[in-house]
Every structure is written in C-alpha cells, then in structure tokens.
Scaffold this active site. Structure first.
Site, PDB file in Angstrom:
ATOM      1  N   HIS A 175       0.834  -1.227   0.000  1.00 11.70           N
ATOM      2  CA  HIS A 175       0.000   0.000   0.000  1.00 11.70           C
ATOM      3  C   HIS A 175       0.858   1.263   0.000  1.00 11.70           C
ATOM      4  O   HIS A 175       0.422   2.307   0.468  1.00 11.70           O
ATOM      5  CB  HIS A 175      -0.942   0.034   1.211  1.00 11.70           C
ATOM      6  CG  HIS A 175      -1.657  -1.254   1.461  1.00 11.70           C
ATOM      7  ND1 HIS A 175      -2.887  -1.543   0.940  1.00 11.70           N
ATOM      8  CD2 HIS A 175      -1.287  -2.363   2.155  1.00 11.70           C
ATOM      9  CE1 HIS A 175      -3.260  -2.757   1.325  1.00 11.70           C
ATOM     10  NE2 HIS A 175      -2.311  -3.278   2.051  1.00 11.70           N
ATOM     11  N   SER A 181      15.661  21.115 -16.128  1.00 12.16           N
ATOM     12  CA  SER A 181      14.481  21.909 -16.409  1.00 12.16           C
ATOM     13  C   SER A 181      14.925  23.180 -17.122  1.00 12.16           C
ATOM     14  O   SER A 181      16.028  23.669 -16.902  1.00 12.16           O
ATOM     15  CB  SER A 181      13.774  22.258 -15.101  1.00 12.16           C
ATOM     16  OG  SER A 181      13.049  23.465 -15.231  1.00 12.16           O
ATOM     17  N   LYS A 204      16.671  21.481 -10.858  1.00 12.69           N
ATOM     18  CA  LYS A 204      15.994  20.221 -11.155  1.00 12.69           C
ATOM     19  C   LYS A 204      16.857  19.215 -11.912  1.00 12.69           C
ATOM     20  O   LYS A 204      17.669  19.565 -12.750  1.00 12.69           O
ATOM     21  CB  LYS A 204      14.734  20.474 -12.005  1.00 12.69           C
ATOM     22  CG  LYS A 204      13.687  21.305 -11.348  1.00 12.69           C
ATOM     23  CD  LYS A 204      12.672  20.534 -10.500  1.00 12.69           C
ATOM     24  CE  LYS A 204      12.078  19.309 -11.079  1.00 12.69           C
ATOM     25  NZ  LYS A 204      10.796  19.560 -11.716  1.00 12.69           N
ATOM     26  N   GLU A 238      10.030   8.111 -16.912  1.00 10.17           N
ATOM     27  CA  GLU A 238       8.721   8.730 -17.185  1.00 10.17           C
ATOM     28  C   GLU A 238       8.268   8.432 -18.610  1.00 10.17           C
ATOM     29  O   GLU A 238       7.100   8.142 -18.862  1.00 10.17           O
ATOM     30  CB  GLU A 238       8.799  10.249 -16.978  1.00 10.17           C
ATOM     31  CG  GLU A 238       8.864  10.645 -15.517  1.00 10.17           C
ATOM     32  CD  GLU A 238       9.029  12.148 -15.355  1.00 10.17           C
ATOM     33  OE1 GLU A 238       8.187  12.761 -14.714  1.00 10.17           O
ATOM     34  OE2 GLU A 238      10.010  12.709 -15.890  1.00 10.17           O
TER      35      GLU A 238
END
Ligand code: ARG
Length: 462
Positions: free
Chosen positions: A158, A279, A285, A292
């Site tokens: 979970h 970024s 970043k 992804e």
C-alpha cells in the site's frame, strides 16, 4: 489513366488520387520489404520445384528478387504511393528487372497469403531480438543484485513501509517478470511460426503447389491447416501485442519505482547525468525523463492491443482490407518495446546510483520490524493473533512517546510480556529482520543468494 496497371481489364479508369493514397500501405509496410523478398524467393523456388514454372524461370525470379533487395539496401529502390503496397512494389520492380518472366511470380499465390507470410517472418525476427534484449536487461538486474544482497531497502505494501528487504531481492522480482516475458514470447512464437503461404486468396489454389516445401525454406514449424483461417488469422498478432503489453507493464512499474526513489521524499537513488535531464526554468531540477517516458509509452502499446482486438472482432471470413490496419500497431509496438528495453537497461547499468547511507538509515527509522516482535512472541508460545494485538499496542504507545521499538528498555519489554528477553534487540535489527525471512522465495540472505545462482543458471539458456 495513370500508367499504373495493377488491376485487370475489368477496370476502366484509375483510382481517384486521394483514394489511392487512402488505400496505400506502402508508407509503412515498406518495413516488410526484405521479408517479402525472402518469402517470394521461397515461392519462386517452389514453383520451379513443382514444375509449375521452369527451373530457368525460377532462377531468374530468385536472382531478380535478390537484385531488388540489393537496390533497396543501397537506397536505389524507393517505391512511392503509386505502388500501393510493398508486395506490388517488389513485383513491379522485379518485372522491370527480369522482364516478362517476372509476371509469373504471382502464380498460385495471393497478396493475402503473402502479407500473412511477411508479417509472420517479420514478427519472428523481432521476437528473437526482443528476447535477446530481455536477456540483457535481466543480466544487468542480476549484476546489480549480486552487489546488493546485503543492502537493505524498505519494502512496501500500500506504499506504506511494511518490512525491510534485501535490495537484491527487490531487483530479482523484476528479473522474474522479465523471465516470464522471455518465456511468453517463446510461446507466442509457436503460433507466429506457422506458414499461411499457399492458402491463396482464401480457398487454396488449382496449381500443384507444395506448401511444406516453402514452409521448410522459410523455417516455419508448420503450415496452416485451413486456407480460410490461414489468410485471416491475426491471433498471433494479438498474442504478440499482449506479450508486448505485459513487458510494458513490468517496465512501467520499475519506472514508477525509480521515479519515486529519485524524489526528494525517498532519496533512495541518485540519477546520473548521463540519464537525467534538467528543467528549462528551474536550475536545481534533475528529472527522471527516461522512466517517465517508458511509463508514458506503455499507453500506446496497450492501445495497439486494444485496436487489434477491435479490428478483428467483427470480421467475416476470410481476408478483409481491415487487416491492413494490423501493421502500424505491430511495428510501433515492436519499436516501442525495443526502445524502452534498451533505455531501461542503460538506466540501470549506468544511470542510477543507490544511496547506501540513506537506505541504511531508512530501514531503521520506522516500525517495519513490528511483525518480528509478534513472531518473537509467537515462537515462544503466544498465539500469533494475541501477539499481534500486544505489539499493536506497543506501537501505539511508542509512537505517542516518540520512540522506536529499539528504544524500549528491557524492563518495558518485560512489562509488556514476560517472554521478552535481551535477545529481542538483536531480533529486531533490520539485518536480522531480513535474514530471518528464510522461507523459500523470501528475502532471507540465504534465499537471495540461492535465487541469484538460479538466475545466473536461467540466463545461460539463450
Ligand atoms: N496491403 C494489404 C494488407 O496489408 C495486402 C493484402 C491485400 N489484399 C487484398 N485482397 N486487397 O493487408
């Protein structure tokens, strides 16, 4: 009339140019050209072997087709939309090269059995390439796992900290998924590798062909037993797309974990510069674009599976032009799976660094050893459900007191239950918690080392 003369004299005028474009598949089925040539060469040999054409004619066709192949490889042959599809394109070029004998190639054959043959030859090849890539992916997983048997990482259910595990155990879970993918593709290949060549348009042919002869030349394991089925079956494509989708599920799950692990919230891995991106506005970043993209690309492969199922569901026997729609989804799935496997293998190999210090801390900062306290009591005669309730209370009071289980004094333990002794401290160290799960397939170090040996043995099978 254009100079195109594909159809019989039954037609008086040429196709409307927009309809010709709409109908054409050459822009994508050019991918099949080498398989089309190989299939046609086998067909030509068979025509000569059975005496349907002469040996001289058979040889002229074979060699002419070989020339088409060379021209294509050298970039000299680039058929356009007027060819409609790859099958017409090759036949037309062949006839330009060898003259009228080229017109004999299509004896006792239809584009329907031809395209089925090409697609199967293509897929058989691609499946072997994907299986090899799965092996590379598995090898990297085992390489990293071998170095991390004793590296502990929180295990979750979970997405809540549950019990710590060996990092090797975690990675080997993906090894097992990839192993099933590898086996599944082998199984799919059994249905891919059946020859429809010689099924004709739908009903077979009046010529004394030898279907087993072409099947042997093309290394098919078998031939379709029913011509109607042979030209219209795309089960093999559905099965492949399903296997491809499952591979993507596995890669996507691993991707999701890497994305989480690389976040500031987890900090379990660092992304190396070679596999991360920045970024355009936020200078701090470092983004996990590779996992992804893999997670994102999963959608299109699932989509192709769904599309193929829908294409098939209402088709009457036998061939219908709808079947031309099978190709782009197959090609795109093949290319997507191959690109994703390659990227994930590189990411694992050189793009990720596990943060050992952080992992070591992570496994000591929670109550993931609570089950072990309950097991401790249960091993000393307390019924497990009772032990479970006792420990639940301990966790509650510890949280309230801002303590972890390891912080409790021995007297406190013994107030909770007299069965507790000094060895409780050792029993709840993360290392011992992991080591103790020595049941078959568990995360205990002995089990993990055995699993690694088994994995290496499995990898020997190519
Ligand atoms: N381009 C067609 C396809 O991909 C080849 C078969 C055409 N057959 C036909 N009867 N029109 O399906």
């Amino acid at each position: 009339m254009t100079e195109k003369q594909t159809w019989s004299q039954r037609f008086e005028s040429a196709l409307h140019p927009a309809i010709a474009r709409f109908n054409a598949s050459i822009s994508f089925d050019i991918e099949l050209i080498e398989y089309d040539i190989t299939g046609s060469q086998a067909h030509a040999k068979m025509l000569a072997h059975t005496g349907i054409i002469s040996h001289t004619e058979g040889e002229a066709l074979f060699n002419g087709l070989e020339q088409v192949r060379q021209e294509y490889r050298q970039g000299q042959f680039q058929p356009g939309v007027d060819a409609e599809d790859v099958h017409f394109a090759v036949e037309k070029r062949l006839t330009e090269i060898v003259g009228d004998v080229g017109k004999k190639l299509h004896t006792a054959r239809s584009r329907n059995d031809q395209v089925g043959t090409d697609t199967r030859l293509y897929l058989r090849d691609q499946i072997q390439q994907i299986r090899q890539q799965l092996r590379d992916f598995q090898t990297v997983l085992v390489d990293i796992a071998e170095k991390n048997v004793e590296t502990l990482i929180p295990g979750y259910t979970h997405l809540q900290r549950a019990q710590p595990v060996s990092l090797a155990h975690h990675l080997l879970a993906y090894f097992q998924m990839a192993q099933r993918d590898w086996e599944r593709l082998e199984d799919v290949c059994k249905r891919v590798n059946i020859s429809p060549l010689g099924c004709g348009a739908l009903a077979g042919t009046t010529f004394p062909i030898d279907r087993h002869y072409t099947a042997n030349l093309l290394h098919f394991d078998n031939v379709y037993a029913n011509s109607l089925d042979g030209v219209s079956d795309r089960d093999f494509a559905i099965e492949f797309l399903c296997a491809a989708s499952i591979i993507m599920v596995h890669l996507s799950r691993l991707s999701e974990e890497v994305i989480l692990w690389a976040s500031e919230e987890f900090r379990f891995v660092t992304l190396k510069d070679s596999c991360a991106t920045g970024s355009s506005i936020m200078p701090q970043k470092k983004n996990p674009d590779v996992p992804e993209l893999v997670r994102g690309k999963t959608g299109r492969v699932f989509g192709h599976l769904q599309a193929m199922l829908v294409i098939m569901k209402g088709l009457p026997l036998a061939y219908n032009k709808d079947l031309q729609e099978d190709k782009e989804g197959i090609f795109d799935s093949v290319n997507t799976v191959k690109a994703c496997l390659e990227a994930m293998t590189i990411l694992l190999q050189e793009g990720l660094e596990f943060r050992h210090q952080r992992l070591a801390t992570a496994v000591t900062e929670d109550f993931a050893n609570a089950t072990d306290v309950a097991d401790y009591l249960a091993a000393r005669g307390v019924p497990f459900r009772e032990a479970y309730n006792i420990v639940g209370k301990v966790v509650k009071t510890s949280i309230a007191a801002g303590k972890l289980l390891k912080d409790l004094q021995l007297e406190e333990w013994q107030q909770i239950h007299p069965a507790f002794a000094a060895d409780i401290y050792e029993a709840i160290t993360p290392r011992q918690v992991v080591a103790a799960r020595n049941s078959y397939g568990g995360t205990g170090f002995v089990q993990v080392r055995q699993a690694l040996l088994n994995a290496r043995t499995q990898l020997i099978v190519k």
